[in-house]
Design a protein around this motif. Sequence first.
Motif, PDB file in Angstrom:
ATOM      1  N   VAL A 229      -2.429 -22.619  -5.132  1.00 36.48           N
ATOM      2  CA  VAL A 229      -3.559 -23.389  -4.609  1.00 36.48           C
ATOM      3  C   VAL A 229      -3.786 -24.573  -5.533  1.00 36.48           C
ATOM      4  CG1 VAL A 229      -5.985 -23.327  -3.933  1.00 36.48           C
ATOM      5  CG2 VAL A 229      -4.549 -21.286  -3.626  1.00 36.48           C
ATOM      6  N   ASP A 230      -3.452 -25.742  -5.046  1.00 31.68           N
ATOM      7  CA  ASP A 230      -3.482 -26.962  -5.842  1.00 31.68           C
ATOM      8  C   ASP A 230      -4.913 -27.489  -6.009  1.00 31.68           C
ATOM      9  OD1 ASP A 230      -2.208 -29.201  -7.161  1.00 31.68           O
ATOM     10  OD2 ASP A 230      -2.621 -30.377  -5.343  1.00 31.68           O
ATOM     11  N   ARG A 231      -5.092 -28.402  -6.935  1.00 29.62           N
ATOM     12  CA  ARG A 231      -6.415 -28.990  -7.163  1.00 29.62           C
ATOM     13  C   ARG A 231      -6.889 -29.781  -5.947  1.00 29.62           C
ATOM     14  NH1 ARG A 231      -4.474 -33.623 -11.494  1.00 29.62           N
ATOM     15  NH2 ARG A 231      -3.821 -35.191  -9.953  1.00 29.62           N
ATOM     16  N   LEU A 260      -1.366 -18.349  -7.687  1.00 31.03           N
ATOM     17  CA  LEU A 260      -1.612 -19.314  -8.751  1.00 31.03           C
ATOM     18  C   LEU A 260      -2.675 -20.294  -8.271  1.00 31.03           C
ATOM     19  CD1 LEU A 260       2.135 -20.097  -9.605  1.00 31.03           C
ATOM     20  CD2 LEU A 260       0.660 -18.403 -10.701  1.00 31.03           C
ATOM     21  N   ILE A 261      -3.659 -20.591  -9.123  1.00 28.13           N
ATOM     22  CA  ILE A 261      -4.751 -21.487  -8.725  1.00 28.13           C
ATOM     23  C   ILE A 261      -4.975 -22.523  -9.821  1.00 28.13           C
ATOM     24  CG2 ILE A 261      -7.150 -21.661  -7.967  1.00 28.13           C
ATOM     25  CD1 ILE A 261      -7.093 -18.744  -7.210  1.00 28.13           C
ATOM     26  N   HIS A 262      -5.075 -23.797  -9.402  1.00 29.58           N
ATOM     27  CA  HIS A 262      -5.345 -24.862 -10.366  1.00 29.58           C
ATOM     28  C   HIS A 262      -6.756 -24.697 -10.924  1.00 29.58           C
ATOM     29  CE1 HIS A 262      -5.914 -28.867 -12.080  1.00 29.58           C
ATOM     30  NE2 HIS A 262      -4.602 -29.032 -12.002  1.00 29.58           N
ATOM     31  N   LYS A 263      -6.917 -24.955 -12.225  1.00 33.30           N
ATOM     32  CA  LYS A 263      -8.193 -24.719 -12.916  1.00 33.30           C
ATOM     33  C   LYS A 263      -9.351 -25.516 -12.314  1.00 33.30           C
ATOM     34  CE  LYS A 263      -7.492 -28.319 -16.430  1.00 33.30           C
ATOM     35  NZ  LYS A 263      -7.434 -28.625 -17.873  1.00 33.30           N
ATOM     36  N   ASP A 264      -9.049 -26.701 -11.739  1.00 33.65           N
ATOM     37  CA  ASP A 264     -10.127 -27.556 -11.229  1.00 33.65           C
ATOM     38  C   ASP A 264     -10.823 -26.956 -10.013  1.00 33.65           C
ATOM     39  OD1 ASP A 264      -9.370 -29.266 -13.212  1.00 33.65           O
ATOM     40  OD2 ASP A 264      -8.611 -30.859 -11.901  1.00 33.65           O
ATOM     41  N   VAL A 328      -3.832 -21.881 -13.606  1.00 35.03           N
ATOM     42  CA  VAL A 328      -2.933 -22.823 -14.291  1.00 35.03           C
ATOM     43  C   VAL A 328      -3.625 -24.167 -14.487  1.00 35.03           C
ATOM     44  CG1 VAL A 328      -0.858 -21.700 -13.410  1.00 35.03           C
ATOM     45  CG2 VAL A 328      -1.888 -23.568 -12.108  1.00 35.03           C
ATOM     46  N   ASP A 329      -3.190 -24.876 -15.521  1.00 36.88           N
ATOM     47  CA  ASP A 329      -3.793 -26.168 -15.846  1.00 36.88           C
ATOM     48  C   ASP A 329      -3.203 -27.313 -15.036  1.00 36.88           C
ATOM     49  OD1 ASP A 329      -5.387 -24.941 -17.715  1.00 36.88           O
ATOM     50  OD2 ASP A 329      -4.063 -25.394 -19.412  1.00 36.88           O
ATOM     51  N   THR A 330      -1.930 -27.176 -14.640  1.00 38.80           N
ATOM     52  CA  THR A 330      -1.232 -28.289 -13.995  1.00 38.80           C
ATOM     53  C   THR A 330      -0.261 -27.781 -12.931  1.00 38.80           C
ATOM     54  OG1 THR A 330       0.585 -28.231 -15.593  1.00 38.80           O
ATOM     55  CG2 THR A 330      -1.306 -29.656 -16.132  1.00 38.80           C
ATOM     56  N   LEU A 331       0.176 -28.691 -12.083  1.00 39.52           N
ATOM     57  CA  LEU A 331       1.247 -28.392 -11.135  1.00 39.52           C
ATOM     58  C   LEU A 331       2.509 -28.006 -11.893  1.00 39.52           C
ATOM     59  CD1 LEU A 331       2.596 -28.421  -8.311  1.00 39.52           C
ATOM     60  CD2 LEU A 331       2.936 -30.890  -8.620  1.00 39.52           C
ATOM     61  N   CYS A 348       4.810 -21.118  -1.685  1.00 39.06           N
ATOM     62  CA  CYS A 348       3.945 -22.009  -0.915  1.00 39.06           C
ATOM     63  C   CYS A 348       3.020 -22.786  -1.830  1.00 39.06           C
ATOM     64  CB  CYS A 348       3.117 -21.182   0.079  1.00 39.06           C
ATOM     65  SG  CYS A 348       1.713 -22.051   0.804  1.00 39.06           S
ATOM     66  N   ILE A 349       2.779 -24.042  -1.493  1.00 31.10           N
ATOM     67  CA  ILE A 349       1.732 -24.836  -2.113  1.00 31.10           C
ATOM     68  C   ILE A 349       0.712 -25.180  -1.036  1.00 31.10           C
ATOM     69  CG2 ILE A 349       3.015 -26.999  -1.779  1.00 31.10           C
ATOM     70  CD1 ILE A 349       1.590 -28.122  -4.242  1.00 31.10           C
ATOM     71  N   VAL A 350      -0.557 -25.018  -1.376  1.00 32.28           N
ATOM     72  CA  VAL A 350      -1.641 -25.447  -0.495  1.00 32.28           C
ATOM     73  C   VAL A 350      -2.244 -26.699  -1.116  1.00 32.28           C
ATOM     74  CG1 VAL A 350      -3.781 -24.804   0.669  1.00 32.28           C
ATOM     75  CG2 VAL A 350      -2.087 -23.043   0.115  1.00 32.28           C
ATOM     76  N   THR A 351      -2.090 -27.818  -0.444  1.00 30.94           N
ATOM     77  CA  THR A 351      -2.561 -29.085  -0.993  1.00 30.94           C
ATOM     78  C   THR A 351      -2.709 -30.124   0.106  1.00 30.94           C
ATOM     79  OG1 THR A 351      -2.140 -30.779  -2.696  1.00 30.94           O
ATOM     80  CG2 THR A 351      -0.229 -29.963  -1.469  1.00 30.94           C
ATOM     81  N   GLU A 352      -3.583 -31.101  -0.133  1.00 30.98           N
ATOM     82  CA  GLU A 352      -3.729 -32.238   0.770  1.00 30.98           C
ATOM     83  C   GLU A 352      -3.016 -33.473   0.213  1.00 30.98           C
ATOM     84  OE1 GLU A 352      -5.650 -32.054   3.937  1.00 30.98           O
ATOM     85  OE2 GLU A 352      -4.921 -30.072   3.308  1.00 30.98           O
TER      86      GLU A 352
END
Length: 421
Positions: A229-231, A260-264, A328-331, A348-352
């Motif tokens: 799950v991206d920022r 995995l989830i971005h910290k933001d 995670v802190d970064t991609l 999988c990446i979830v991102t816009e």
Amino acid sequence: MLEELGIRAKEAEKELMVATTVEKNAALKSIADALVMSADEIIEANAKDIQNGIDNGMSKALLDRLKLDRERIEGMAQGVMDVVSLPDPVGRVLNSFERPNGLKIEKVSTPLGVIGVIFEARPNVTSDAAALALKSGNAVILRGGKEAINSNTKIAQVMRAAVKETGMNEDVIQLVENTTRESSTALMTLNEYVDVLIPRGGAGLIQAVVKNATVPVIETGVGNCHVYVDRDADIDMAVEIVFNAKTNRPSVCNAAESLLIHKDVAKEALVKIKNKLDEKEVELVGDKEAIDILKNSDEVSDGFDIEEATDDDWATEYLDYKMSVKIVDTLEEAIEHIYQYSTGHSECIVTESIDRANEFMDRVDSAAVYVNASTRFTDGGEFGFGAEIGISTQKLHARGPIGLPELQSFKYKIYGNGQIR
């Protein structure tokens, strides 16, 4: 016993390799009809396997994997009919050219020959593998696990009778009814009769085949699949994708095992995902950051507590209602984590963000890489292949869902008019 099956398979192969598309499709249609007509008998046989599984303490997820009902049998029959509708892969001209000396050369697709399939407690594999093998011109020897022996035996009997009714040699489909370890080992070393072996199951089965087989192996893969799950993710979309990827059928190889989830976005995303997963009583294990987020949130539902993940958790294919979580802190960190622990199956990446999606797609080296879609789509039927024999995570010959094209080899046909060298 195995040698006898091999002899009969080789004889059946000779007939099948020159069978017409019409003849093969007629046999497949007969199989599909017979599966539906014999549903009650198959369910009765399956009930014995289910009861044995319960008596032996089989998990809820694995029991679901084993269970057959009328709807699933109709799905098996539809899978066979889907194969009927696919183009015949045999005899395709892959390339053609003419040499300066006048020789005309064609590279033509041909069946592999006799395929051995070793699999575990999924009786639908019996019909999927048989249908794909038959349409691709290959005889098949099936060796399922003891957990599904009653189901597999009945399904094989139904299919063989259906094939015979159309005038085709019923030995194009054979089942090893002996489920001892010795029968599995014997199939792995049946080089004189078996051209290729395909294992389908858990890590233990696959590695046993890879290490012990003298027959060439198409290695199917364990599925330690990740969702990142991206920022820039749509959080509501991420919740639904993770929920589907983990809980739709947790006992299969394309189910997600690691999150995995971005910290933001971790505080909002993890709480919402946790609350949704609680509907299916999914157990979570995570790093300290994930644990802190959930323990310090007032919005977490009264579900299971999250435990601290061990190093082994990041590499585990649970095949159950359990999932590991890492913040995670970064991609870059997410990709490196996947490189370290992934089995090369589906990620999988979830991102816009188009840029971040493309970077993920380009750098993650798995058989299937998704943007904004569940890993559960890594499936021969979902890819339009009709069915699959397995998901290959190796890079030679076959990768991803193994359908009709992957069950072909090729030969060269050379036409001359008296050339000598």
